[in-house]
Motif scaffolding. Structure first.
Motif, PDB file in Angstrom:
ATOM      1  N   GLU A  12       4.620  61.904  48.514  1.00 36.49           N
ATOM      2  CA  GLU A  12       6.072  61.776  48.585  1.00 36.49           C
ATOM      3  C   GLU A  12       6.490  60.755  49.632  1.00 36.49           C
ATOM      4  N   LYS A  13       5.810  60.757  50.767  1.00 40.11           N
ATOM      5  CA  LYS A  13       6.187  59.857  51.856  1.00 40.11           C
ATOM      6  C   LYS A  13       5.909  58.399  51.532  1.00 40.11           C
ATOM      7  N   TYR A  14       4.785  58.140  50.899  1.00 35.36           N
ATOM      8  CA  TYR A  14       4.312  56.768  50.777  1.00 35.36           C
ATOM      9  C   TYR A  14       4.317  56.216  49.359  1.00 35.36           C
ATOM     10  N   ARG A  15       4.973  56.867  48.424  1.00 37.12           N
ATOM     11  CA  ARG A  15       4.876  56.393  47.043  1.00 37.12           C
ATOM     12  C   ARG A  15       5.504  55.018  46.848  1.00 37.12           C
ATOM     13  N   TYR A  16       6.608  54.733  47.527  1.00 39.18           N
ATOM     14  CA  TYR A  16       7.231  53.416  47.370  1.00 39.18           C
ATOM     15  C   TYR A  16       6.388  52.324  48.022  1.00 39.18           C
ATOM     16  N   LEU A  17       5.804  52.632  49.149  1.00 38.55           N
ATOM     17  CA  LEU A  17       4.942  51.658  49.814  1.00 38.55           C
ATOM     18  C   LEU A  17       3.679  51.412  48.990  1.00 38.55           C
ATOM     19  N   ALA A  18       3.168  52.462  48.357  1.00 42.08           N
ATOM     20  CA  ALA A  18       1.999  52.297  47.486  1.00 42.08           C
ATOM     21  C   ALA A  18       2.345  51.417  46.288  1.00 42.08           C
ATOM     22  N   ALA A  19       3.523  51.610  45.725  1.00 42.26           N
ATOM     23  CA  ALA A  19       3.935  50.786  44.581  1.00 42.26           C
ATOM     24  C   ALA A  19       4.162  49.338  45.007  1.00 42.26           C
ATOM     25  N   LEU A  20       4.760  49.142  46.170  1.00 43.25           N
ATOM     26  CA  LEU A  20       4.999  47.781  46.655  1.00 43.25           C
ATOM     27  C   LEU A  20       3.707  47.051  46.994  1.00 43.25           C
ATOM     28  N   SER A  21       2.676  47.800  47.332  1.00 41.12           N
ATOM     29  CA  SER A  21       1.418  47.146  47.712  1.00 41.12           C
ATOM     30  C   SER A  21       0.819  46.354  46.549  1.00 41.12           C
ATOM     31  N   TYR A  22       1.160  46.717  45.326  1.00 42.43           N
ATOM     32  CA  TYR A  22       0.653  45.964  44.177  1.00 42.43           C
ATOM     33  C   TYR A  22       1.377  44.630  44.004  1.00 42.43           C
ATOM     34  N   ASN A  75       2.560  42.591  46.592  1.00 43.19           N
ATOM     35  CA  ASN A  75       2.340  41.597  47.633  1.00 43.19           C
ATOM     36  C   ASN A  75       1.297  42.128  48.609  1.00 43.19           C
ATOM     37  N   ILE A  76       0.391  41.279  49.012  1.00 42.51           N
ATOM     38  CA  ILE A  76      -0.675  41.706  49.926  1.00 42.51           C
ATOM     39  C   ILE A  76      -0.113  42.108  51.291  1.00 42.51           C
ATOM     40  N   ILE A  77       1.042  41.568  51.652  1.00 42.88           N
ATOM     41  CA  ILE A  77       1.661  41.932  52.933  1.00 42.88           C
ATOM     42  C   ILE A  77       2.053  43.405  52.923  1.00 42.88           C
ATOM     43  N   PHE A  78       2.589  43.882  51.801  1.00 39.95           N
ATOM     44  CA  PHE A  78       2.946  45.297  51.699  1.00 39.95           C
ATOM     45  C   PHE A  78       1.695  46.178  51.740  1.00 39.95           C
ATOM     46  N   MET A  79       0.609  45.685  51.162  1.00 34.75           N
ATOM     47  CA  MET A  79      -0.633  46.449  51.197  1.00 34.75           C
ATOM     48  C   MET A  79      -1.128  46.590  52.638  1.00 34.75           C
ATOM     49  N   ILE A  80      -1.106  45.500  53.383  1.00 34.34           N
ATOM     50  CA  ILE A  80      -1.540  45.543  54.781  1.00 34.34           C
ATOM     51  C   ILE A  80      -0.593  46.418  55.595  1.00 34.34           C
ATOM     52  N   LEU A  81       0.699  46.297  55.342  1.00 37.04           N
ATOM     53  CA  LEU A  81       1.680  47.135  56.036  1.00 37.04           C
ATOM     54  C   LEU A  81       1.434  48.611  55.735  1.00 37.04           C
ATOM     55  N   GLY A  82       1.133  48.916  54.485  1.00 39.97           N
ATOM     56  CA  GLY A  82       0.840  50.295  54.115  1.00 39.97           C
ATOM     57  C   GLY A  82      -0.383  50.834  54.822  1.00 39.97           C
ATOM     58  N   LEU A  83      -1.395  49.998  54.965  1.00 38.24           N
ATOM     59  CA  LEU A  83      -2.597  50.441  55.674  1.00 38.24           C
ATOM     60  C   LEU A  83      -2.327  50.631  57.158  1.00 38.24           C
ATOM     61  N   LEU A  84      -1.437  49.836  57.715  1.00 35.55           N
ATOM     62  CA  LEU A  84      -1.102  49.998  59.130  1.00 35.55           C
ATOM     63  C   LEU A  84      -0.229  51.224  59.365  1.00 35.55           C
ATOM     64  N   VAL A  85       0.738  51.442  58.479  1.00 33.12           N
ATOM     65  CA  VAL A  85       1.671  52.557  58.650  1.00 33.12           C
ATOM     66  C   VAL A  85       1.004  53.893  58.326  1.00 33.12           C
ATOM     67  N   GLY A  86       0.350  53.961  57.208  1.00 36.91           N
ATOM     68  CA  GLY A  86      -0.243  55.223  56.774  1.00 36.91           C
ATOM     69  C   GLY A  86      -1.751  55.164  56.773  1.00 36.91           C
ATOM     70  N   ARG A 119      -4.537  54.548  50.931  1.00 35.10           N
ATOM     71  CA  ARG A 119      -5.834  53.871  50.911  1.00 35.10           C
ATOM     72  C   ARG A 119      -6.336  53.703  49.477  1.00 35.10           C
ATOM     73  N   HIS A 120      -6.120  54.715  48.655  1.00 33.44           N
ATOM     74  CA  HIS A 120      -6.539  54.628  47.252  1.00 33.44           C
ATOM     75  C   HIS A 120      -5.809  53.484  46.549  1.00 33.44           C
ATOM     76  N   HIS A 121      -4.493  53.433  46.712  1.00 37.15           N
ATOM     77  CA  HIS A 121      -3.731  52.389  46.028  1.00 37.15           C
ATOM     78  C   HIS A 121      -3.997  51.007  46.626  1.00 37.15           C
ATOM     79  N   ALA A 122      -4.257  50.939  47.918  1.00 32.87           N
ATOM     80  CA  ALA A 122      -4.626  49.657  48.520  1.00 32.87           C
ATOM     81  C   ALA A 122      -5.968  49.184  47.968  1.00 32.87           C
ATOM     82  N   ASN A 123      -6.887  50.107  47.767  1.00 31.59           N
ATOM     83  CA  ASN A 123      -8.179  49.756  47.189  1.00 31.59           C
ATOM     84  C   ASN A 123      -8.011  49.228  45.764  1.00 31.59           C
TER      85      ASN A 123
END
Length: 149
Positions: A51-61, A63-74, A81-85
């Protein structure tokens, strides 16, 4: 204890106004503002990683910046981590398809079909992330580049 008919907050018996939203309660309430005696519709429990990170997980697809931000935040979130992978796997797929496009004629066809397939898979992954699902990309989605915690 009673509950506010407007916002669902818990109020004391006999209270004239809701302490949260200020709605008139009890006998003084307007016909459309009846006092609710049942529990509130939304339980106030702890939010999950999905619930907390679903939008960040979707945004990570997207742009790579959102993926890196997601890994830093969560960083401790297996969901992110699964969606970043999966995102890294898609990036590798797109790079390979781009390299295949260097080969004239057949490479162009194969590369473009591969890039279109990658785009479709990206859309599917975004939808699955918004639905709070763990989705693995077919064939190479089981590869773990970013390990889970």
């Amino acid at each position: 204890m009673a509950f506010c008919g407007n916002c669902g907050a818990q109020i004391n018996d006999g209270a004239k106004f809701c302490p949260v939203c200020g709605t008139v309660q009890g006998a003084q309430a307007a016909p459309g503002q009846q006092q609710q005696q049942s529990a509130p519709a939304q339980p106030a429990g702890p939010r999950t990683d999905e619930e907390k990170y679903r939008y960040l997980a979707a945004l990570s697809y997207l742009n790579i910046i959102f993926m890196i931000l997601g890994l830093l935040v969560g960083n401790a979130s297996n969901y992110l981590r699964h969606h970043a992978n999966q995102c890294v796997c898609l990036i590798i797929w797109n790079i390979c398809c781009g390299l295949v496009c260097i080969i004239p004629f057949i490479g162009w066809l194969v590369g473009i079909v591969g890039l279109i397939a990658g785009f479709v898979i990206m859309i599917i992954c975004i939808v699955k992330a918004l639905k709070r699902e763990y989705y693995e990309i077919p064939i190479f989605g089981k590869i773990r580049i970013i390990p889970e915690v």
